[in-house]
Design a protein around this motif. Sequence first.
Motif, short mmCIF file in Angstrom:
data_model
loop_
_atom_site.label_atom_id
_atom_site.label_comp_id
_atom_site.label_asym_id
_atom_site.label_seq_id
_atom_site.Cartn_x
_atom_site.Cartn_y
_atom_site.Cartn_z
N ALA A 196 0.24 16.11 2.44
CA ALA A 196 -0.82 15.55 1.61
C ALA A 196 -0.49 14.12 1.18
N VAL A 197 0.76 13.89 0.84
CA VAL A 197 1.19 12.53 0.46
C VAL A 197 1.09 11.60 1.66
N ARG A 198 1.52 12.08 2.80
CA ARG A 198 1.47 11.26 4.02
C ARG A 198 0.05 10.81 4.33
N GLU A 199 -0.90 11.72 4.27
CA GLU A 199 -2.28 11.36 4.57
C GLU A 199 -2.85 10.41 3.51
N HIS A 200 -2.43 10.57 2.27
CA HIS A 200 -2.87 9.66 1.21
C HIS A 200 -2.33 8.25 1.48
N VAL A 201 -1.07 8.16 1.89
CA VAL A 201 -0.47 6.86 2.21
C VAL A 201 -1.22 6.22 3.38
N PHE A 202 -1.53 7.01 4.39
CA PHE A 202 -2.26 6.45 5.55
C PHE A 202 -3.64 5.95 5.14
N ILE A 234 -3.17 2.61 3.56
CA ILE A 234 -2.84 1.59 4.55
C ILE A 234 -4.08 1.18 5.34
N ARG A 235 -4.90 2.14 5.73
CA ARG A 235 -6.11 1.82 6.50
C ARG A 235 -6.99 0.82 5.75
N LYS A 236 -7.05 0.93 4.44
CA LYS A 236 -7.93 0.07 3.65
C LYS A 236 -7.51 -1.39 3.67
N VAL A 237 -6.26 -1.69 3.99
CA VAL A 237 -5.80 -3.08 3.99
C VAL A 237 -5.67 -3.65 5.40
N LEU A 238 -6.00 -2.86 6.42
CA LEU A 238 -5.86 -3.31 7.79
C LEU A 238 -7.14 -3.96 8.31
N HIS A 273 0.54 5.21 15.21
CA HIS A 273 1.93 4.84 15.47
C HIS A 273 2.80 5.15 14.25
N LEU A 274 2.33 4.80 13.05
CA LEU A 274 3.10 5.10 11.84
C LEU A 274 3.34 6.60 11.69
N SER A 275 2.39 7.40 12.16
CA SER A 275 2.50 8.85 12.00
C SER A 275 3.63 9.44 12.84
N THR A 276 4.22 8.63 13.73
CA THR A 276 5.34 9.10 14.56
C THR A 276 6.70 8.62 14.04
N ILE A 277 6.70 7.90 12.92
CA ILE A 277 7.94 7.35 12.36
C ILE A 277 8.52 8.34 11.36
N SER A 278 9.82 8.56 11.45
CA SER A 278 10.47 9.62 10.68
C SER A 278 10.26 9.47 9.18
N ALA A 279 10.24 8.24 8.67
CA ALA A 279 10.08 8.05 7.23
C ALA A 279 8.77 8.65 6.73
N TYR A 280 7.72 8.57 7.54
CA TYR A 280 6.43 9.16 7.17
C TYR A 280 6.41 10.66 7.44
N ALA A 337 0.82 -1.21 0.00
CA ALA A 337 0.00 0.00 0.00
C ALA A 337 0.85 1.26 0.00
N ARG A 338 1.99 1.21 0.65
CA ARG A 338 2.84 2.41 0.73
C ARG A 338 3.94 2.44 -0.33
N ALA A 339 4.16 1.32 -1.04
CA ALA A 339 5.35 1.14 -1.87
C ALA A 339 5.55 2.24 -2.90
N LYS A 340 4.47 2.74 -3.48
CA LYS A 340 4.59 3.76 -4.52
C LYS A 340 5.18 5.05 -3.97
#
Length: 247
Positions: free
Chosen positions: A216-222, A225-229, A203-210, A146-149
């Motif tokens: 805007a990209v960060r929220e799109h990635v999240f 990710i939510r859709k596959v959890l 939790h992911l929102s506290t990781i430096s890579a994100y 989900a995040r790979a792109k």
Amino acid sequence: MSFGSAASDYERFRPGYPDELVDEVLAYAGRPVHTALEIGAGTGKATRQFASRGIAVTATDPDPAMLLELRKQVPETVGVVRAAFEDLPLTPVYDLVFAAASLHWTSPDHRWARVAAMLRRDGIFASFGGQMHLADADVERAVGAARAKFLADDGVPSPDGTPADSPMQWPGTELLQSDRFTDVRQLIIERRAALSADDYVGHLSTISAYLELPEAVREHVFDRIRKVLPGRVTLVADITLHLARLG
């Protein structure tokens, strides 16, 4: 310095440290530990654990927003210093210097000479942390896809290139090579956390890579990710603890 923008989320979503970890550090010391300095204390997740044992802890961090959150969480007895590790004074000296999931942010230049200078003659050093991943391998793969792109990997590579399957991990590898430390040990402390899907994304929102992604990209990635959890997930958050004595 990217963490300050997410200081309250860091405090809310990052797992804390178990009593077992402090027990291991103090048992290794083999004598009373009265004073300690923490490198990169963040919001004080580890600070409060050591302070609860009656240790006079000095918590240091370069980010004022993280220290503001830390002050809300730790006892008033904790000293607070706003400074990067490289800028800390070398006096006073301490019984214990420790770093909780922060040592990889320090400069390798003179790292061990500085740590050694901060310790009493019989002082000890402790570093602990570890990569976290989902217990369900299928869900882990789905999140990665989900995040790979936008983000190929959200982990932190070993600072010295030590392979993940090496018996001794960093910073133990560097401590073994340093003539300033002896009796280097590595322990694994198991830790698991059951989270809702939303808390896992928190939790992911506290990781430096994100945090380094545009908002805007960060929220799109999240959202992806939510859709596959599933509704709840289990996080494997084992702690690798390294210990060493001043030589």
